[in-house]
Design a protein around this motif. Structure first.
Motif, PDB file in Angstrom:
ATOM      1  N   LEU A  50     -77.925   6.868  24.060  1.00  0.00           N
ATOM      2  CA  LEU A  50     -79.572   6.764  24.197  1.00  0.00           C
ATOM      3  C   LEU A  50     -79.977   6.116  25.362  1.00  0.00           C
ATOM      4  CD1 LEU A  50     -82.340   7.343  23.011  1.00  0.00           C
ATOM      5  CD2 LEU A  50     -82.199   5.390  21.648  1.00  0.00           C
ATOM      6  N   VAL A  51     -79.598   4.777  25.660  1.00  0.00           N
ATOM      7  CA  VAL A  51     -80.112   3.918  26.987  1.00  0.00           C
ATOM      8  C   VAL A  51     -79.668   4.615  28.264  1.00  0.00           C
ATOM      9  CG1 VAL A  51     -80.056   1.654  27.636  1.00  0.00           C
ATOM     10  CG2 VAL A  51     -80.110   1.935  25.325  1.00  0.00           C
ATOM     11  N   ASP A  52     -78.419   5.015  28.119  1.00  0.00           N
ATOM     12  CA  ASP A  52     -78.119   5.567  29.473  1.00  0.00           C
ATOM     13  C   ASP A  52     -78.438   6.790  29.839  1.00  0.00           C
ATOM     14  OD1 ASP A  52     -76.195   5.706  31.760  1.00  0.00           O
ATOM     15  OD2 ASP A  52     -74.838   6.997  30.506  1.00  0.00           O
ATOM     16  N   THR A  53     -78.935   7.744  28.563  1.00  0.00           N
ATOM     17  CA  THR A  53     -79.492   8.911  28.937  1.00  0.00           C
ATOM     18  C   THR A  53     -80.999   8.762  29.188  1.00  0.00           C
ATOM     19  OG1 THR A  53     -77.917  10.028  27.222  1.00  0.00           O
ATOM     20  CG2 THR A  53     -80.143  11.200  27.665  1.00  0.00           C
ATOM     21  N   VAL A  54     -81.751   7.880  28.966  1.00  0.00           N
ATOM     22  CA  VAL A  54     -83.138   8.065  29.041  1.00  0.00           C
ATOM     23  C   VAL A  54     -83.552   6.758  29.965  1.00  0.00           C
ATOM     24  CG1 VAL A  54     -83.874   9.120  26.940  1.00  0.00           C
ATOM     25  CG2 VAL A  54     -83.941   6.734  27.006  1.00  0.00           C
ATOM     26  N   LEU A  73     -81.844  14.614  18.694  1.00  0.00           N
ATOM     27  CA  LEU A  73     -83.197  14.674  19.162  1.00  0.00           C
ATOM     28  C   LEU A  73     -82.966  15.397  20.305  1.00  0.00           C
ATOM     29  CD1 LEU A  73     -84.268  11.197  18.271  1.00  0.00           C
ATOM     30  CD2 LEU A  73     -84.900  13.307  17.135  1.00  0.00           C
ATOM     31  N   THR A  74     -84.292  15.897  21.074  1.00  0.00           N
ATOM     32  CA  THR A  74     -84.362  16.546  22.341  1.00  0.00           C
ATOM     33  C   THR A  74     -84.303  15.268  23.352  1.00  0.00           C
ATOM     34  OG1 THR A  74     -86.510  16.635  22.591  1.00  0.00           O
ATOM     35  CG2 THR A  74     -85.488  18.390  21.507  1.00  0.00           C
ATOM     36  N   LEU A  75     -84.171  15.702  24.610  1.00  0.00           N
ATOM     37  CA  LEU A  75     -84.232  14.741  25.517  1.00  0.00           C
ATOM     38  C   LEU A  75     -85.808  13.849  25.731  1.00  0.00           C
ATOM     39  CD1 LEU A  75     -82.936  13.501  28.142  1.00  0.00           C
ATOM     40  CD2 LEU A  75     -83.389  15.308  29.533  1.00  0.00           C
ATOM     41  N   GLU A  76     -86.783  14.860  25.331  1.00  0.00           N
ATOM     42  CA  GLU A  76     -88.080  14.200  25.404  1.00  0.00           C
ATOM     43  C   GLU A  76     -88.305  13.359  24.183  1.00  0.00           C
ATOM     44  OE1 GLU A  76     -87.282  17.570  25.790  1.00  0.00           O
ATOM     45  OE2 GLU A  76     -87.732  17.613  28.095  1.00  0.00           O
ATOM     46  N   GLN A  77     -87.866  13.556  23.088  1.00  0.00           N
ATOM     47  CA  GLN A  77     -87.685  12.858  21.978  1.00  0.00           C
ATOM     48  C   GLN A  77     -87.150  11.402  22.184  1.00  0.00           C
ATOM     49  OE1 GLN A  77     -86.222  15.959  19.218  1.00  0.00           O
ATOM     50  NE2 GLN A  77     -88.337  15.728  17.946  1.00  0.00           N
ATOM     51  N   LEU A  78     -86.115  11.657  22.807  1.00  0.00           N
ATOM     52  CA  LEU A  78     -85.100  10.430  23.024  1.00  0.00           C
ATOM     53  C   LEU A  78     -85.701   9.441  23.616  1.00  0.00           C
ATOM     54  CD1 LEU A  78     -81.757  12.112  23.593  1.00  0.00           C
ATOM     55  CD2 LEU A  78     -82.288  10.871  21.508  1.00  0.00           C
ATOM     56  N   ALA A  79     -86.629  10.036  25.090  1.00  0.00           N
ATOM     57  CA  ALA A  79     -87.397   9.142  25.912  1.00  0.00           C
ATOM     58  C   ALA A  79     -88.391   8.620  25.265  1.00  0.00           C
ATOM     59  CB  ALA A  79     -87.781  10.150  27.051  1.00  0.00           C
ATOM     60  N   MET A 120     -85.937   7.650  32.726  1.00  0.00           N
ATOM     61  CA  MET A 120     -87.247   8.554  32.351  1.00  0.00           C
ATOM     62  C   MET A 120     -88.523   7.500  32.051  1.00  0.00           C
ATOM     63  SD  MET A 120     -85.047  11.379  30.403  1.00  0.00           S
ATOM     64  CE  MET A 120     -86.602  12.510  30.139  1.00  0.00           C
ATOM     65  N   ARG A 121     -88.034   6.081  31.669  1.00  0.00           N
ATOM     66  CA  ARG A 121     -88.881   5.117  30.943  1.00  0.00           C
ATOM     67  C   ARG A 121     -89.318   4.079  32.165  1.00  0.00           C
ATOM     68  NH1 ARG A 121     -88.791   4.671  25.796  1.00  0.00           N
ATOM     69  NH2 ARG A 121     -88.899   2.079  26.352  1.00  0.00           N
ATOM     70  N   GLY A 122     -90.534   3.673  31.548  1.00  0.00           N
ATOM     71  CA  GLY A 122     -91.262   2.546  32.427  1.00  0.00           C
ATOM     72  C   GLY A 122     -91.147   1.116  31.949  1.00  0.00           C
ATOM     73  N   SER A 123     -90.597   1.037  30.621  1.00  0.00           N
ATOM     74  CA  SER A 123     -90.392  -0.065  29.919  1.00  0.00           C
ATOM     75  C   SER A 123     -88.965  -0.105  29.108  1.00  0.00           C
ATOM     76  CB  SER A 123     -91.589  -0.430  28.832  1.00  0.00           C
ATOM     77  OG  SER A 123     -91.422   0.760  27.948  1.00  0.00           O
ATOM     78  N   PRO A 124     -88.310  -1.381  29.066  1.00  0.00           N
ATOM     79  CA  PRO A 124     -87.019  -1.495  28.212  1.00  0.00           C
ATOM     80  C   PRO A 124     -87.101  -0.961  26.750  1.00  0.00           C
ATOM     81  CG  PRO A 124     -88.032  -3.629  28.517  1.00  0.00           C
ATOM     82  CD  PRO A 124     -89.133  -2.848  29.276  1.00  0.00           C
ATOM     83  N   ILE A 125     -86.235  -0.439  26.134  1.00  0.00           N
ATOM     84  CA  ILE A 125     -85.878  -0.077  24.877  1.00  0.00           C
ATOM     85  C   ILE A 125     -85.593  -1.726  24.104  1.00  0.00           C
ATOM     86  CG2 ILE A 125     -84.398   1.216  23.235  1.00  0.00           C
ATOM     87  CD1 ILE A 125     -83.932   3.320  25.139  1.00  0.00           C
TER      88      ILE A 125
END
Ligand SMILES: [Zn+2]
Ligand SMILES: [Zn+2]
Length: 283
Positions: free
Chosen positions: A94-98, A67-73, A101-106
């Protein structure tokens, strides 16, 4: 996702934050794309993962890395079938990468036993940092969500229910449903009468994705490692009264053609086909 879907998702997330149940969106079709469906790696092979729409992963094997960075995020939810590395390997990256870039937890969903293993043996500060404590425990980058077999999790119009599996570690498969139909993923499993109870009771079951990790000559290994081989698969499919399209996953690298030939010989009347990377299902 189109604009309407994004709006629906944003409303649903706001409702979820307020503790309200998430409203269904019956007009919206669900897309399930195969990111990985092999028992191993090498060349174009990827281990198990499915992308549901653009925000949910079902297992997170090595295929997630395509997946692209945008898709991962955009991934908000990860449903885990069991703790084996071929199904969880991409969660730490995945968690470490994005996370920044996120406002909420995975959210990582699994049965208690699976989450306990991830806590103790993966996100344990030794193999990888514990992202449920980073940047702090009140506002972490990742949270665990414990689920129970048979209790559905509703995300918008999409419903995920853990179903029984029979593997060497605590494990589940998943039923994925909306108003249009259902897809069942067996997870890693050996002989499993409880799976067929669910399969036979599922309304409008369109697709069954079931593993066959070994060829017939490796039947003893399949039994010991609680997987299926083609003859065991055929014995299992005998228990099925529903008539979904059947797809075979988790083939051993280098033995795909042999195993599928044996699947055809043993279980041909169910017309099983090999699951392909990037294959897409629509519900
Ligand atoms: Zn496994
Ligand atoms: Zn596996």
């Amino acid at each position: 996702m189109d604009r309407e879907s994004v709006l629906h998702r944003d409303r649903a997330e706001a409702a979820e934050r307020r503790g309200e149940s998430v409203a269904a969106s019956p007009q919206q079709a669900m897309k399930i794309r195969v990111l990985g469906c092999s028992g191993g790696i090498g060349g174009s092979l990827r281990t198990t993962s499915f992308l549901v729409d653009d925000d949910i992963l079902l297992d997170a094997g090595t295929g997630v890395g395509d997946l692209t960075l945008e898709q991962l995020a955009r991934i908000d939810h990860i449903f885990v079938s069991h703790s084996h590395l071929d199904h969880v390997a991409s969660i730490p990256f995945l968690v470490d990468t994005v996370c920044w870039m996120r406002g909420s937890p995975i959210k990582v969903y699994g049965i208690k036993e699976t989450l306990d293993i991830l806590r103790a043996h993966l996100f344990n500060w030794k193999i990888w940092p514990d992202f449920t404590q980073i940047p702090d425990g009140d506002k972490p980058f990742m949270v665990y969500r414990e689920i129970r077999v048979g209790e559905p999790i509703q995300l918008g119009s999409r419903r995920f229910t853990a179903i029984p599996a029979n593997h060497t570690v605590p494990a589940v498969g998943y039923a994925i449903e909306n108003e249009r139909g259902a897809l069942i993923f067996s997870g890693d499993t050996s002989t499993n009468d409880a799976l067929w109870k669910v399969v036979n009771a599922t309304q409008n079951l369109k697709y069954l994705i079931i593993e066959t990790a070994f060829s017939n000559k490796e039947r003893a290994i399949a039994v010991a490692s609680k997987h299926l081989c083609p003859r065991l698969l055929a014995e299992e499919l005998e228990k099925m009264r529903a008539r979904p399209e059947v797809f075979i996953t988790h083939l051993k690298p280098g033995e795909g053609a042999l195993t599928m030939k044996e699947v055809g010989e043993a279980a041909g009347r169910w017309r099983p086909r090999m699951l392909e990377n990037n294959q897409e299902f629509s519900l």
